[in-house]
Design a protein around this motif. Sequence first.
Motif, short mmCIF file in Angstrom:
data_model
loop_
_atom_site.label_atom_id
_atom_site.label_comp_id
_atom_site.label_asym_id
_atom_site.label_seq_id
_atom_site.Cartn_x
_atom_site.Cartn_y
_atom_site.Cartn_z
N GLY A 1 7.06 -0.97 7.08
CA GLY A 1 7.66 -0.17 6.02
C GLY A 1 8.87 0.60 6.51
N PRO A 2 9.49 1.37 5.64
CA PRO A 2 10.70 2.12 6.00
C PRO A 2 10.37 3.34 6.85
N GLU A 3 11.38 3.90 7.49
CA GLU A 3 11.20 5.17 8.20
C GLU A 3 10.95 6.28 7.19
N ILE A 4 10.20 7.27 7.63
CA ILE A 4 9.86 8.37 6.71
C ILE A 4 10.32 9.70 7.31
N THR A 5 10.43 10.70 6.43
CA THR A 5 10.77 12.07 6.83
C THR A 5 9.81 13.03 6.14
N PHE A 6 9.23 13.95 6.87
CA PHE A 6 8.35 14.94 6.27
C PHE A 6 9.12 15.86 5.34
N ASP A 7 8.46 16.32 4.29
CA ASP A 7 9.07 17.25 3.35
C ASP A 7 9.34 18.60 4.01
N GLY A 8 10.34 19.31 3.50
CA GLY A 8 10.60 20.68 3.94
C GLY A 8 11.35 20.76 5.26
N ASN A 9 11.29 21.95 5.88
CA ASN A 9 11.94 22.19 7.16
C ASN A 9 11.06 23.12 8.00
N LYS B 1 0.81 -1.22 0.00
CA LYS B 1 0.00 0.00 0.00
C LYS B 1 0.84 1.27 0.00
N LEU B 2 0.25 2.30 -0.54
CA LEU B 2 0.81 3.64 -0.55
C LEU B 2 0.19 4.41 0.60
N VAL B 3 1.02 5.05 1.43
CA VAL B 3 0.55 5.82 2.58
C VAL B 3 0.94 7.27 2.40
N SER B 4 0.00 8.18 2.62
CA SER B 4 0.27 9.60 2.43
C SER B 4 -0.36 10.43 3.55
N GLU B 5 0.37 11.42 4.03
CA GLU B 5 -0.15 12.39 5.00
C GLU B 5 0.27 13.79 4.56
N ASP B 6 -0.61 14.76 4.84
CA ASP B 6 -0.29 16.16 4.53
C ASP B 6 -0.86 17.06 5.63
N PHE C 1 13.27 17.82 9.52
CA PHE C 1 12.44 16.90 10.30
C PHE C 1 13.21 15.62 10.61
N GLU C 2 12.92 15.05 11.77
CA GLU C 2 13.53 13.78 12.14
C GLU C 2 12.86 12.63 11.40
N ASN C 3 13.47 11.46 11.47
CA ASN C 3 12.88 10.26 10.87
C ASN C 3 11.86 9.65 11.83
N TYR C 4 10.78 9.16 11.27
CA TYR C 4 9.74 8.50 12.07
C TYR C 4 9.39 7.16 11.43
N SER C 5 8.90 6.26 12.24
CA SER C 5 8.48 4.95 11.73
C SER C 5 6.98 4.93 11.52
N LEU C 6 6.51 4.01 10.71
CA LEU C 6 5.08 3.76 10.59
C LEU C 6 4.62 2.96 11.81
N PRO C 7 3.32 2.94 12.11
CA PRO C 7 2.82 2.25 13.32
C PRO C 7 2.73 0.74 13.09
N ILE C 8 3.88 0.07 13.13
CA ILE C 8 3.94 -1.37 12.87
C ILE C 8 3.25 -2.12 14.00
N GLY D 1 0.90 21.59 4.04
CA GLY D 1 2.09 21.69 3.20
C GLY D 1 3.26 20.82 3.63
N TYR D 2 3.18 20.25 4.81
CA TYR D 2 4.22 19.34 5.29
C TYR D 2 3.67 17.92 5.22
N GLY D 3 4.33 17.08 4.47
CA GLY D 3 3.80 15.74 4.32
C GLY D 3 4.83 14.77 3.78
N TYR D 4 4.34 13.60 3.40
CA TYR D 4 5.22 12.56 2.86
C TYR D 4 4.35 11.55 2.13
N GLN D 5 4.99 10.73 1.33
CA GLN D 5 4.39 9.55 0.75
C GLN D 5 5.36 8.39 0.94
N SER D 6 4.85 7.24 1.35
CA SER D 6 5.69 6.09 1.59
C SER D 6 4.91 4.83 1.24
N PHE D 7 5.56 3.70 1.35
CA PHE D 7 4.89 2.43 1.08
C PHE D 7 4.99 1.54 2.31
#
Length: 330
Positions: A196-204, A157-162, A222-229, A165-171
């Motif tokens: 899934g992998p750790e993600i980082t929000f776009d921008g600063n 699955k593709l996971v997206s949050e916004d 932004f720091e790296n965060y994990s998905l809620p495994i 203006g600050y967001g990310y897309q991951s799998f």
Amino acid sequence: MIKRILIITTLTILLLGQIQAQEFAPVGTAVAQFLEIGMSARAAAMGEAFTAVTDDAGSIFWNPAGMAAVEQRNLFLAYNSWPADIAVGAMSFAYGLGNIGVIGISAIYLMTDDMAVTTVFDPEGTSGQTFSLSNYAIGLTYSRYMTEQLSVGVTGKLVSEDYYGYGYQSFALDLGTVYETGFNGLNIAMSILHFGPEITFDGNYIDYSDSKSFQGNKPKEFENYSLPINFRFGLSMNVVDNEASRLLTAFDVVHPNNNLEQYNLGLEYGYNQLFFVRGGYKFTTDEGGLALGVGVDYGLSDNLKFNLDYAYSDFGVLTAIHRLSFGMIF
């Protein structure tokens, strides 16, 4: 019947006996929290003890292996009324391909009403500026029976949050198995969700709690965060099963990477496979835990069936949660 009750009670006591005190809950260390909101009023009413119960298109959100039981076309829709005027919904569709297996698609969304933009200097709002949240996940699932008793399933699955203006897309991946023992409907199941992998929000961003960042106008990354495994282990069994009545019991152990271990217990009584009453309890939750619900299944023919379910969940100091889900087999 007494023997069945003793078996379920013994298994439950043994599992609950494994609970160990933990001093630290890593809350707030994972993103995409909307993925942890339970989809399906039936599952919610059973205290989310659903890993080994899944057997339709809604299985995608709990254990993709359960979808292997779908023989025709199965549509599933769910809606959750969440606190703070947040709407959470889901859709899935499963299509049986005979010996090849079952394929499915799914989507989860979270939406909010418009909220005022506030800053350190304008805590009451910034001249009518507003924003809203739009988070979603879209998935593709494949499931099949490897033997007459063992089914497996996987979702990509593709996971997206916004957030303004600050967001990310991951799998992410969901993996699951269900073993049907054949003894009084006893199922043993496991699933790993949102891997899934750790993600980082776009921008600063400017850190107003850091004088060097704030006064020096020095943005931070932004720091790296994990998905809620989530790792889930579940048992389900029919304590009573005859032509008129069925009493299904279920128990789940849930081990998330961002909270303490959770223990869920659920019951479902069905009359003539038409009307259903459900109850459940989530142990080790911060607030609430009790859940209740009802459901009805109705078949117009062997090839056209409907089900409608409702669930009430106690959230303690927060507003009670009401959930609806609808299914159609055709």
